[in-house]
Design a protein around this motif. Structure first.
Motif, PDB file in Angstrom:
ATOM      1  N   GLN A   1       0.798  -1.112  -0.072  1.00 39.93           N
ATOM      2  CA  GLN A   1       0.039   0.019  -0.193  1.00 39.93           C
ATOM      3  C   GLN A   1       1.009   1.137  -0.091  1.00 39.93           C
ATOM      4  OE1 GLN A   1      -2.273   0.522   3.544  1.00 39.93           O
ATOM      5  NE2 GLN A   1      -3.382   2.599   2.575  1.00 39.93           N
ATOM      6  N   GLY A   2       0.662   2.070  -0.966  1.00 40.15           N
ATOM      7  CA  GLY A   2       1.280   3.321  -0.936  1.00 40.15           C
ATOM      8  C   GLY A   2       1.209   4.468  -0.120  1.00 40.15           C
ATOM      9  N   LEU A   3       1.709   5.115   0.428  1.00 46.56           N
ATOM     10  CA  LEU A   3       1.415   6.005   1.475  1.00 46.56           C
ATOM     11  C   LEU A   3       1.792   7.493   0.986  1.00 46.56           C
ATOM     12  CD1 LEU A   3       2.236   4.249   4.729  1.00 46.56           C
ATOM     13  CD2 LEU A   3       0.019   4.442   3.353  1.00 46.56           C
ATOM     14  N   VAL A   4       2.636   7.788   0.176  1.00 53.42           N
ATOM     15  CA  VAL A   4       3.160   8.968  -0.254  1.00 53.42           C
ATOM     16  C   VAL A   4       2.514   9.434  -1.636  1.00 53.42           C
ATOM     17  CG1 VAL A   4       5.171   8.954   1.422  1.00 53.42           C
ATOM     18  CG2 VAL A   4       5.320   8.165  -1.137  1.00 53.42           C
ATOM     19  N   ALA A   5       2.543  10.680  -1.926  1.00 55.41           N
ATOM     20  CA  ALA A   5       2.160  11.374  -3.067  1.00 55.41           C
ATOM     21  C   ALA A   5       2.775  10.920  -4.277  1.00 55.41           C
ATOM     22  CB  ALA A   5       1.786  12.682  -3.085  1.00 55.41           C
ATOM     23  N   SER A   6       4.077  10.379  -4.139  1.00 57.98           N
ATOM     24  CA  SER A   6       4.925  10.243  -5.174  1.00 57.98           C
ATOM     25  C   SER A   6       4.842   8.796  -5.605  1.00 57.98           C
ATOM     26  CB  SER A   6       6.469  10.505  -4.668  1.00 57.98           C
ATOM     27  OG  SER A   6       6.851   9.770  -3.674  1.00 57.98           O
ATOM     28  N   VAL A   7       4.111   7.957  -4.634  1.00 49.86           N
ATOM     29  CA  VAL A   7       3.999   6.643  -5.091  1.00 49.86           C
ATOM     30  C   VAL A   7       2.471   6.378  -5.476  1.00 49.86           C
ATOM     31  CG1 VAL A   7       3.839   4.206  -3.961  1.00 49.86           C
ATOM     32  CG2 VAL A   7       5.677   5.905  -3.436  1.00 49.86           C
ATOM     33  N   ASP A   8       2.365   5.842  -6.816  1.00 49.66           N
ATOM     34  CA  ASP A   8       0.905   5.744  -7.396  1.00 49.66           C
ATOM     35  C   ASP A   8       0.421   4.304  -6.942  1.00 49.66           C
ATOM     36  OD1 ASP A   8      -1.475   5.139  -8.716  1.00 49.66           O
ATOM     37  OD2 ASP A   8      -0.767   6.315 -10.556  1.00 49.66           O
ATOM     38  N   GLN A   9      -0.573   4.111  -6.061  1.00 48.98           N
ATOM     39  CA  GLN A   9      -1.203   2.805  -5.974  1.00 48.98           C
ATOM     40  C   GLN A   9      -1.206   1.770  -6.855  1.00 48.98           C
ATOM     41  OE1 GLN A   9      -1.416   1.788  -2.666  1.00 48.98           O
ATOM     42  NE2 GLN A   9      -1.778  -0.322  -3.476  1.00 48.98           N
ATOM     43  N   SER A  10      -1.615   2.498  -7.917  1.00 48.92           N
ATOM     44  CA  SER A  10      -2.036   1.455  -9.278  1.00 48.92           C
ATOM     45  C   SER A  10      -0.478   0.763  -9.802  1.00 48.92           C
ATOM     46  CB  SER A  10      -2.764   2.187 -10.175  1.00 48.92           C
ATOM     47  OG  SER A  10      -2.031   3.310 -10.933  1.00 48.92           O
ATOM     48  N   GLU A  11       0.537   1.445  -9.556  1.00 49.92           N
ATOM     49  CA  GLU A  11       1.898   1.064 -10.138  1.00 49.92           C
ATOM     50  C   GLU A  11       2.483  -0.214  -9.013  1.00 49.92           C
ATOM     51  OE1 GLU A  11       4.255   4.483 -10.811  1.00 49.92           O
ATOM     52  OE2 GLU A  11       3.122   5.129 -12.586  1.00 49.92           O
ATOM     53  N   LEU A  12       1.823  -0.244  -8.040  1.00 46.31           N
ATOM     54  CA  LEU A  12       2.677  -0.991  -7.004  1.00 46.31           C
ATOM     55  C   LEU A  12       2.295  -2.405  -7.414  1.00 46.31           C
ATOM     56  CD1 LEU A  12       2.016   0.817  -3.512  1.00 46.31           C
ATOM     57  CD2 LEU A  12       4.221   0.702  -4.965  1.00 46.31           C
ATOM     58  N   PRO A  13       3.330  -3.488  -7.013  1.00 40.71           N
ATOM     59  CA  PRO A  13       2.860  -4.812  -7.599  1.00 40.71           C
ATOM     60  C   PRO A  13       2.000  -5.608  -6.495  1.00 40.71           C
ATOM     61  CG  PRO A  13       4.954  -4.666  -6.941  1.00 40.71           C
ATOM     62  CD  PRO A  13       4.274  -3.247  -6.729  1.00 40.71           C
ATOM     63  N   ILE A  14       1.479  -6.676  -7.066  1.00 38.94           N
ATOM     64  CA  ILE A  14       1.032  -7.714  -6.148  1.00 38.94           C
ATOM     65  C   ILE A  14       1.660  -8.837  -6.654  1.00 38.94           C
ATOM     66  CG2 ILE A  14      -1.378  -8.979  -5.473  1.00 38.94           C
ATOM     67  CD1 ILE A  14      -2.832  -6.766  -6.345  1.00 38.94           C
ATOM     68  N   VAL A  15       2.457  -9.537  -5.595  1.00 33.83           N
ATOM     69  CA  VAL A  15       3.179 -10.637  -5.931  1.00 33.83           C
ATOM     70  C   VAL A  15       2.509 -11.977  -5.350  1.00 33.83           C
ATOM     71  CG1 VAL A  15       5.600 -11.651  -5.666  1.00 33.83           C
ATOM     72  CG2 VAL A  15       5.128  -9.242  -5.761  1.00 33.83           C
ATOM     73  N   ALA A  16       1.711 -12.769  -6.341  1.00 29.19           N
ATOM     74  CA  ALA A  16       1.079 -13.853  -5.933  1.00 29.19           C
ATOM     75  C   ALA A  16       1.104 -14.951  -6.744  1.00 29.19           C
ATOM     76  CB  ALA A  16      -0.275 -13.604  -5.183  1.00 29.19           C
ATOM     77  N   PRO A  17       1.375 -16.079  -6.599  1.00 30.40           N
ATOM     78  CA  PRO A  17       2.397 -16.691  -5.592  1.00 30.40           C
ATOM     79  C   PRO A  17       3.714 -16.313  -5.858  1.00 30.40           C
ATOM     80  CG  PRO A  17       1.823 -18.320  -7.057  1.00 30.40           C
ATOM     81  CD  PRO A  17       1.171 -17.214  -7.736  1.00 30.40           C
ATOM     82  N   TYR A  18       4.780 -16.497  -4.833  1.00 28.53           N
ATOM     83  CA  TYR A  18       5.971 -16.401  -4.744  1.00 28.53           C
ATOM     84  C   TYR A  18       6.731 -17.766  -3.969  1.00 28.53           C
ATOM     85  CZ  TYR A  18      10.881 -14.797  -4.603  1.00 28.53           C
ATOM     86  OH  TYR A  18      12.323 -14.927  -4.477  1.00 28.53           O
TER      87      TYR A  18
END
Length: 737
Positions: free
Chosen positions: A350-367
């Motif tokens: 989960q991104g918390l800062v304005a410079s991090v776009d939540q839609s660009e963060l990965p979901i890694v499943a499974p690893y």
């Protein structure tokens, strides 16, 4: 009539004693009452019996035991008619559980379970002393005390009459031995004899208790985000294996809010949950931090971590997790066996800062991953295998499915003249399925790919250690090292088709000089033939002083573009890497690591730290310089997606940072401070300082921190915390700014 010696008598027995003098002494049996029927054993230096008053008097090192109670005194008088026992001089009463009470004078009844005492003193757990003018004990469980003093501090050795560092004085107190609680009425806390706090009613768990339900010390202060705030935590013991802490937070700018902390221990695991919620900036904010670990059997373990918040503002305002840029949640299953480790998990962010776009963060499943190292075979060699498979999903960005396996074998050998060698072979095979390759973090010219590749490395490394003893000058080591590596020359033609999830951050140094692949992962591979060589020297002195240094380089038999510009690996001859660690005395140490351009000897990387000092005063400093900034590769597009050919301009932005810290200790005092300065911008990143004082029962700390860098579009932050720690009572803090 008296008799000097030791006597053992039973209340329910008729004792037959030899001799006229002993026969005239009666058994010490009170004449009625159920408590009096319990047996008593006692010893004394002398015993006298008054027939007229039916009173027995024991003097000199008297010890009496009844109903689990043990009584010591200089003199004990027993009225056999009423069952009342009077003790004088150095009276000590010990409960079955070990609780001990001291008194100058005590009158006991009902089998020594009830007592009226004068000049009472008790030694509790954690060096706690409880003193009272007088007190009464009921049924061996409740002590009612008057004019009470409670403290966990030692008295001054040179002036025992001086007030301790802190003490609680109360008009009266009740000590519940059964429920392990102490209740003070009309209580005031004194610091160095000066009253600083008053409470009409105050409770404290007995210091011998590890966990006890009740109110904890309040916290009060002021911050720029909360305004003036006040908290009153309540600790609740649910059972032998779980507890709960509830903390209401009242602020003048934000709140109210409630923070809950739940802990539970299982026979084969543990669970921790921290949840909070409340009004924040006109909305309801909340956060949950939970984690658990559970042993399924001796080989397998499962666990999870769940971190989630409504916003970064909520975490900052209530100082739950300040300045965090993202939160991580995962669930996993892992197994252990001799030489092997396996794990499968799923992870989200989960991104918390304005410079991090939540839609660009990965979901890694499974690893999934598996690692194995065999035992030594008949040649002394070992087989290893590392394998993994993962699926990375991004709403905006490259989606990747990768399966990889890395088998390997290494065997040591010896050559004449003391040359030590290692031969090894390693294979890397991976398959990829991707889409949206043209988006971050790859920015390829292709949109989707389905490909795979394999790479084989063979290497032989030789070390020739020369060791010389120099008597009083210790031992000296000179060790040439050389390694020949051979593998197919893969070039960069496949790079646009292969996503880069694990090989972006490359830093060539002496730490990876002899690695088969200098990239941290396998999404980018180097190939071809090369020779790595280095000279390692060391000097070890009998005093413990030492000097350790290494300088090395690599030569490739061809040029290619596997590596980024200015990485030090693009030409035939690599940059020069090395380190120097000097420890001339136990209180001084310098570690220097560097990378130099092979042609001009220009500095391309410096990472150095130095520490000087002892426990009384220690100062350390560090300096970091790099000629590139690889982190921009994650979010900056490049022409044709080939970062090794034309990285973005910000990649060539230098990084220069300086850090310094110090710690000083002088008796009970501790002073510390630190700073981090960005020399490239000429501005501080952070400074902090603290001063503390602590003795056997009390501690005080003043902590200051100032952040200059912007977090979530703010203008920095400043915090001040004043914290007091009272032994057995807890902590109280005052926050400001």
């Amino acid at each position: 009539m008296t008799r000097t010696g030791k006597f053992l008598l039973l209340l329910t027995a008729t004792t037959s004693l030899a001799g006229v003098a002993m026969a005239q002494q009666p058994p010490l049996t009170p004449e009625s009452g159920p408590a009096q029927k319990a047996p008593v054993s006692f010893s004394a230096d002398a015993v006298a019996y008054d027939k007229t008053g039916n009173i027995v008097t024991a003097t000199g090192h008297v010890r009496a035991i009844q109903n689990g109670q043990t009584l010591y005194a200089d003199k004990v008088t027993l009225d056999r008619t009423t069952g009342q026992v009077t003790a004088d001089g150095h009276v000590v009463l010990i409960q079955p559980g070990g609780n001990t009470v001291y008194a100058e004078h005590a009158v006991l009844s009902k089998g020594m379970k009830d007592a009226v005492m004068q000049g009472v003193a008790a030694r509790l757990g954690n060096n706690v002393r409880l003193i009272a003018n007088g007190g009464e004990r009921y049924n061996g469980q409740i002590d009612e005390l008057t004019k009470v003093v409670y403290s966990a501090c030692n008295l001054c050795k040179t002036n025992p009459r001086a007030a301790p560092t802190w003490q609680i004085k109360a008009n009266s107190a009740t000590r519940d031995l059964q429920h392990k609680m102490i209740e003070f009425r009309g209580a005031r806390m004194e610091f160095e004899g000066v009253p600083v706090f008053y409470a009409p009613y105050l409770t404290e768990a007995d210091p011998s208790v590890k966990r006890q339900s009740g109110l904890l010390i309040p916290d009060i202060g002021s911050t720029s985000r909360l305004g003036f705030f006040f908290t009153v935590p309540y600790y609740l013991v649910l059972d032998d294996s779980s507890d709960l802490t509830l903390t209401p937070i009242i602020g003048s700018k934000q709140g109210p809010a409630l923070r809950t902390e739940y802990r539970r221990a299982f026979n084969q695991g543990e669970l921790n949950v921290v949840a909070s919620g409340g009004q924040d900036r006109g909305h309801f904010g909340n956060a949950v931090f939970a984690n658990g670990t559970f042993d399924l059997n001796q080989d397998w373990r499962a666990g999870f971590q769940y971190d989630r918040a409504s916003s970064a503002h909520y975490l900052d305002d209530f100082t739950l997790l300040p300045n965090a840029s993202f939160l991580t949640s995962n669930a996993y299953l892992e197994g252990f066996s001799p030489g092997a480790y396996a794990r499968i998990d799923a992870e989200t962010f989960q991104g918390l800062v304005a410079s991090v776009d939540q839609s660009e963060l990965p979901i890694v499943a499974p690893y999934g991953q598996y690692h194995f190292v065999s035992g030594q075979d008949s040649l002394g060699g070992q087989f290893s295998v590392d394998s993994n498979v993962f699926n990375v999903y991004r709403k905006v960005g490259t989606n990747t499915v990768r399966a990889a396996v890395e088998p390997g074998y290494s065997v040591p050998f010896l050559l004449p003249a003391g040359i030590v060698g290692t031969a090894r072979v390693q294979g890397i095979g991976a398959s990829y399925e991707t889409d949206k390759m043209s988006e971050q973090p790859n920015y390829s010219s292709l949109d989707s790919t389905s490909t795979g590749r394999a790479q084989v490395y063979g290497a032989v490394m030789l070390r020739w250690p020369w060791m010389r003893t120099a008597g009083g000058l210790g031992a000296q080591l000179i060790e040439p090292e050389v390694q020949l590596v051979a593998s197919p020359n893969v070039g960069i033609s496949q790079n646009p088709r292969i996503p880069n999830e694990d090989s972006l951050d490359l830093e060539y140094s002496d730490m990876n000089l002899f690695d088969l692949n200098r990239y941290p992962g396998i999404d980018r591979l180097e190939g071809g033939e090369r020779v790595d060589y280095a000279l390692h020297t060391a000097w070890y002195l009998p005093s413990g002083a030492s000097v350790d240094g290494l300088v090395g380089q690599s030569y490739r038999f061809h040029k290619d573009y596997d590596y980024l510009p200015d990485s030090g690996l693009t030409g035939n001859t690599s940059d020069i890497v090395g380190h120097l660690v000097v420890t001339p005395v136990p209180w001084f140490n310098v570690a220097y690591r560097t990378r130099l351009a092979h042609s001009s000897f220009g500095v391309r990387m410096i990472d150095t730290t130095a520490t000087v000092g002892t426990h009384a005063l220690s100062v350390s400093g560090g300096y970091l310089f790099t000629n590139t900034n690889p982190y921009v590769l994650y979010d900056t597009a490049t022409p044709q997606g080939q970062v090794t050919l034309a990285p973005p301009s910000d990649y060539f932005q230098q990084r220069r940072e300086f850090t310094a810290s110090m710690v000083a200790n002088d008796g009970p005092w501790t002073l510390s401070g630190g700073m981090q300065r960005n020399l490239q911008t000429g501005e501080f990143d952070n400074i902090d300082a603290s001063v503390g004082w602590q003795n056997d029962c009390f501690g005080a700390n003043l902590i200051f921190n100032k952040r200059y860098t912007s977090y979530n579009l703010d203008d920095g932050d400043t915090s001040v915390l004043l914290q007091f720690t009272f032994k057995t009572l807890g902590n109280v803090g005052f926050s400001a700014l």
